[in-house]
Scaffold this motif. Structure first.
Motif, PDB file in Angstrom:
ATOM      1  N   GLN A 204       0.837  -1.187   0.000  1.00 16.52           N
ATOM      2  CA  GLN A 204       0.000   0.000   0.000  1.00 16.52           C
ATOM      3  C   GLN A 204       0.883   1.252   0.000  1.00 16.52           C
ATOM      4  OE1 GLN A 204      -2.018  -1.120   3.656  1.00 16.52           O
ATOM      5  NE2 GLN A 204      -3.952  -1.380   2.538  1.00 16.52           N
ATOM      6  N   ILE A 205       0.472   2.244  -0.775  1.00 11.42           N
ATOM      7  CA  ILE A 205       1.219   3.496  -0.853  1.00 11.42           C
ATOM      8  C   ILE A 205       0.786   4.406   0.294  1.00 11.42           C
ATOM      9  CG2 ILE A 205       1.760   5.501  -2.274  1.00 11.42           C
ATOM     10  CD1 ILE A 205       2.852   2.890  -3.347  1.00 11.42           C
ATOM     11  N   GLN A 206       1.773   4.988   0.966  1.00  9.69           N
ATOM     12  CA  GLN A 206       1.510   5.847   2.121  1.00  9.69           C
ATOM     13  C   GLN A 206       1.900   7.294   1.801  1.00  9.69           C
ATOM     14  OE1 GLN A 206       2.537   2.483   5.530  1.00  9.69           O
ATOM     15  NE2 GLN A 206       4.161   3.790   4.767  1.00  9.69           N
ATOM     16  N   PRO A 207       1.229   8.254   2.440  1.00 15.79           N
ATOM     17  CA  PRO A 207       1.505   9.666   2.132  1.00 15.79           C
ATOM     18  C   PRO A 207       2.887  10.095   2.616  1.00 15.79           C
ATOM     19  CG  PRO A 207       0.005   9.481   3.996  1.00 15.79           C
ATOM     20  CD  PRO A 207       0.162   8.102   3.446  1.00 15.79           C
ATOM     21  N   VAL A 208       3.402  11.133   1.993  1.00 10.02           N
ATOM     22  CA  VAL A 208       4.720  11.677   2.332  1.00 10.02           C
ATOM     23  C   VAL A 208       4.599  13.193   2.445  1.00 10.02           C
ATOM     24  CG1 VAL A 208       6.005   9.798   1.251  1.00 10.02           C
ATOM     25  CG2 VAL A 208       5.338  11.787  -0.114  1.00 10.02           C
ATOM     26  N   GLY A 209       5.663  13.819   2.869  1.00  9.44           N
ATOM     27  CA  GLY A 209       5.672  15.270   3.005  1.00  9.44           C
ATOM     28  C   GLY A 209       6.297  15.952   1.801  1.00  9.44           C
ATOM     29  N   GLY A 210       6.066  17.262   1.715  1.00  9.81           N
ATOM     30  CA  GLY A 210       6.683  18.060   0.670  1.00  9.81           C
ATOM     31  C   GLY A 210       6.219  17.737  -0.731  1.00  9.81           C
ATOM     32  N   VAL A 211       4.983  17.278  -0.889  1.00  8.20           N
ATOM     33  CA  VAL A 211       4.496  16.864  -2.214  1.00  8.20           C
ATOM     34  C   VAL A 211       4.465  18.035  -3.186  1.00  8.20           C
ATOM     35  CG1 VAL A 211       2.488  16.030  -3.460  1.00  8.20           C
ATOM     36  CG2 VAL A 211       3.207  14.887  -1.374  1.00  8.20           C
ATOM     37  N   ALA A 212       3.950  19.173  -2.759  1.00 10.06           N
ATOM     38  CA  ALA A 212       3.867  20.323  -3.660  1.00 10.06           C
ATOM     39  C   ALA A 212       5.248  20.756  -4.125  1.00 10.06           C
ATOM     40  CB  ALA A 212       3.155  21.482  -2.958  1.00 10.06           C
ATOM     41  N   GLU A 213       6.214  20.794  -3.200  1.00  8.99           N
ATOM     42  CA  GLU A 213       7.581  21.177  -3.580  1.00  8.99           C
ATOM     43  C   GLU A 213       8.173  20.177  -4.571  1.00  8.99           C
ATOM     44  OE1 GLU A 213       6.431  21.056  -0.557  1.00  8.99           O
ATOM     45  OE2 GLU A 213       6.799  22.972   0.461  1.00  8.99           O
TER      46      GLU A 213
END
Length: 795
Positions: free
Chosen positions: A687-696
């Motif tokens: 399963q894919i999990q969320p990460v930070g800094g997506v917009a950057e």
């Protein structure tokens, strides 16, 4: 293409605020309100209302979220049911001169007490002066002086007569230095003769030696008698002065007592009454200090012992005091003892030079400080905790280069104070974990959130805040479109499309910078273009490192392909955070495989360039491969995963899904798209999990593609849970709308395979087999082939 199923529409990326909404929500009043912080405000309310020991407050949160403003507003607005403030003053300790006493008064009474004590002293001066001028006092004094002078004269006359009978006389001699002295000289023919003449005559033989010896013995005997007489006369004069002082004391004591009764009757504190009685006794014992000849000797300040040093006066207070101490040094917090030019000789009046610190000024109310500033001074921090534990505070003389100028020890003060510290989360966690006292003393933690829900109320506050800043600072007023752009910046700053940032200091900075640019252009209002340009310039001023790395990628110095397909390599995305500016850049993640038993090798880990979280991510990758493809066969593979051209430490798990795609491509030999950059964490179930800094990350890869040349097929693949974090620039939204750049959102590794390989991943059937020709089927077949190869090799 299979990827089309996972491509996001422009509608799912839109977070814009319309000018119409900004105009509709305009007109609100900002005032001093604190918005978006209900949790923190509730904590502050609890902490301010409960005065029990230990309910001090620690305020945490990101800088710029209005922590100090909210604290000062909440504390200043707090009105207790009963205002219990009191004044405090230091007075001279008559029994303990080096230990000044602390007296407490109702709010506003300390200054009145100081005036009353001063009036008491002035009244005693008048009483002493009046007594000295009274006829009865003069008469009694003259009678005593006359009687003593008679006795003194008769004794002197008797002594002189005895001397004359024995042939001697008392004379006054003047020395070379002009000083006079009293001596006794022998008489010759009725006239005094210097003793040296008799001595010379005896040596010459004109006076018999026995006669000179007798004269000499009588001379010394008379000198002894004269010295004894003068001692007795001085003692008698002292007794006379004592009698005069006794008469004065007997006459004035009832009057002084009446004055002290008046003074004491105005105050109901027992300790104050005791000190007034001690004052009365001391004054009566030292009435001589109140004579004009004494009070005019200002240099020695004989009456300094009768002063009152007011440290706090709450006479005009209507609410508990709120003090912000910007420099919490020991002296600023606890007060000082000023040193005068008299140095150690001023111990009698040293209590008048005690100056209060912030703790005394905030007694009965609140003292606000930056936590990091206070904790940095270990002496001050330890002493502050001692005050919070005991409710008592000592003012200690500061040691100078010559030691303590005045060795006094003022009586500790009893006070009620609530401390409010403003600091970061790391500071709070460190103190809570390492300092047992901290846990007991700071029971309230007010956490300020850096974001708040996006709704009409919040947007109205944004518009009101912008109006407030422009009005207070004389800036150009934003138009409706400018207001909408300001709100959109707040959304981007929050990192969530459905939230707004509460870091209003950054919002204010953007408005100021937009005003600068609009003023240069000669505009009369701030429109959306001014806001967007100000944000662009701010980013441009900080993105020099990003620009240099981009140049290296475009020039081929850093090898990265943004088109075509390759086996065993995927363009991952990482964030470079400089604190004040963060940007995303792609990095090639490659995998190589062969038959073997080493499993998945983390090259960064082997070379000491990976952190603990990334090490864990690589183990998860191996766990996923093992659980999906090697349930019935051994995992007979030796694989290596590497961040290509990376020479610094790698940390985090946001590239774990990217590593899986590269590894599976290397195993199966199937190529993956290079025009799609990937980010996303994963678990062992795929399963894919969320990460930070997506917009950057998205914006970083878009800039690379823009520099290298937009092909129309490029894009970024992100975890589906991160769609909410896509606060992308208008330029990227326009590219997505035009179909020249795409964003894909996936929830599983299989969905990511479909996007990158454009091949059906294949679902495992009940027998544990994948469909022939599917991506997963090819991976399983190759792993089986590797296992058989190892088996044959061993045989």
């Amino acid at each position: 293409m299979l990827a089309d199923e996972y491509r996001l529409s422009i509608a799912s990326l839109d977070y814009s605020v319309s000018a119409a909404d900004a105009a509709r929500l305009d007109g609100g009043a900002w005032g001093d309100a604190v918005i978006g912080q209900p949790r923190a405000l509730e904590a502050l309310s609890i902490g301010t209302a409960i005065r029990a020991k230990g309910y001090n407050i620690f305020v945490t949160g990101a800088p710029g979220t209005g922590r100090r403003t909210a604290v000062m507003h909440t504390l200043s607005a707090y009105t207790p049911k009963k205002l219990a403030l009191r004044d405090v003053a230091y007075v001279y300790g008559f029994k303990t001169p080096l230990a000044p006493l602390a007296l407490y008064f109702k709010a506003g009474e300390s200054k009145a007490f100081k005036k009353d004590v001063h009036a008491f002293v002035e009244n005693v001066k008048k009483l002493v002066a009046l007594h000295a001028e009274s006829g009865e006092a003069k008469k009694r004094k003259e009678e005593l002086e006359t009687a003593w002078e008679s006795t003194e004269n008769s004794r002197l006359a008797a002594f002189e007569a005895a001397l004359a009978t024995d042939g001697f006389r008392v004379v006054q001699l003047q020395g070379d230095d002009g000083q006079t002295s009293t001596d006794i000289l022998p008489l010759k023919d009725g006239e005094p003769v210097p003793f040296e003449e008799y001595q010379a005559a005896a040596e010459a033989g004109t006076v018999p030696a026995p006669e000179f010896a007798s004269l000499r013995a009588r001379y010394f005997a008379h000198m002894d008698e004269m010295r004894l007489l003068f001692v007795e006369l001085r003692r008698g004069r002292s007794d006379l002065e004592q009698q005069v002082e006794t008469l004065r004391t007997q006459a004035l004591q009832p009057l002084v007592h009446a004055e002290s009764d008046i003074l004491a009757s105005r105050y109901d504190d027992e300790k104050t009454h005791d000190w007034v009685r001690a004052l009365e006794r001391d004054v009566v014992a030292r009435l001589y200090l109140f004579q004009p000849s004494q009070t005019e000797r200002r240099q020695k300040a004989p009456l300094a012992r009768y002063g009152v040093n007011v440290l706090s006066d709450r006479g005009e207070a209507t609410k508990p005091p709120v003090i912000f101490e910007a420099n919490p040094s020991y002296a600023n917090l606890f007060g000082t003892l000023e040193h005068g030019p008299e140095g150690q000789g001023e111990g009698r009046s040293a209590y008048l030079k005690i100056r209060p610190g912030s703790i005394i000024k905030a007694a009965g109310g609140f003292l606000v400080m930056q936590a990091e500033d206070l904790v940095a001074d270990e002496e001050a921090w330890t002493a502050v905790k001692r005050v919070l534990r005991s409710g008592r505070m000592e003012i200690q003389p500061q040691t100078g280069p010559m030691g303590q100028m005045v060795a006094i020890k003022p009586e500790p003060l009893e006070l009620d104070i609530k401390l409010v510290l403003i600091g970061g989360e790391m500071t709070y966690d460190a103190l809570y974990s390492a300092d047992p006292d901290f846990q007991k003393l700071f029971k309230i933690c007010a956490e300020f959130d850096s974001t708040m829900p996006r709704n009409d109320a919040a947007l109205r506050e944004y518009v009101s805040f912008a109006r407030k800043i422009t009005l207070e600072e004389g800036l150009l007023e934003p138009s409706a479109g400018g207001m909408a752009a300001i709100a959109e910046y707040g959304i981007r700053l929050s990192g969530y499309r459905d939230r707004l940032s509460t870091r209003f200091s950054k919002i204010a900075d953007l408005i100021r910078e937009a005003d600068y640019r609009a003023s240069l252009a000669g505009k009369e209002t701030l429109d959306a273009d001014d806001i967007i340009e100000a944000e662009r310039v701010r980013n441009w001023l900080s993105d020099l490192p990003e620009e240099k790395i981009t140049d290296m990628i475009v020039s081929g110095e850093i090898i990265l392909e943004a088109e075509g397909t390759r086996v065993g390599r995927v363009n991952g995305l990482a964030v470079h955070d400089r604190g004040y500016y963060a940007f995303g850049l792609p990095a090639v993640i490659s995998a190589q495989v062969s038959p073997g038993e080493s499993g998945v090798i983390n090259i960064e880990g082997e070379s000491g360039l990976s952190g603990e979280i990334y090490d864990k991510a690589v183990m998860i990758v191996e766990g996923f491969v093992r659980s999906r493809y090697a349930r019935s066969i051994p995992l007979a593979v030796s694989a290596s995963i590497c961040f290509e051209q990376s020479y610094s430490a790698i940390e985090g798990d946001s590239a774990s899904s990217t590593a899986v795609y590269a590894l599976l491509s290397a195993i199966s030999g199937l190529p993956l798209r290079q025009d799609i950059a990937v980010t996303g964490s994963m678990n062992q179930m795929g399963q894919i999990q969320p990460v930070g800094g997506v917009a950057e990350k998205v914006e970083g890869f878009f800039r690379i593609c823009k520099r290298a040349g937009i092909t129309g097929t490029q894009g970024v693949m992100i975890p589906r849970q991160n769609i909410i974090n896509l606060t992308l620039s208008k330029e990227i939204q326009d590219a997505v709308r035009a179909g020249t750049f795409s964003i894909y959102a996936v929830s599983t590794i299989d969905e990511g395979i479909a996007v990158l390989a454009d091949r059906a991943p294949g679902v495992m059937d009940a027998k544990g087999h994948f469909p022939k020709g599917s991506f997963n089927g090819l991976v399983a077949d190759e792993l089986l082939h590797m296992a058989e190869t190892i088996k044959e090799y061993r045989e």
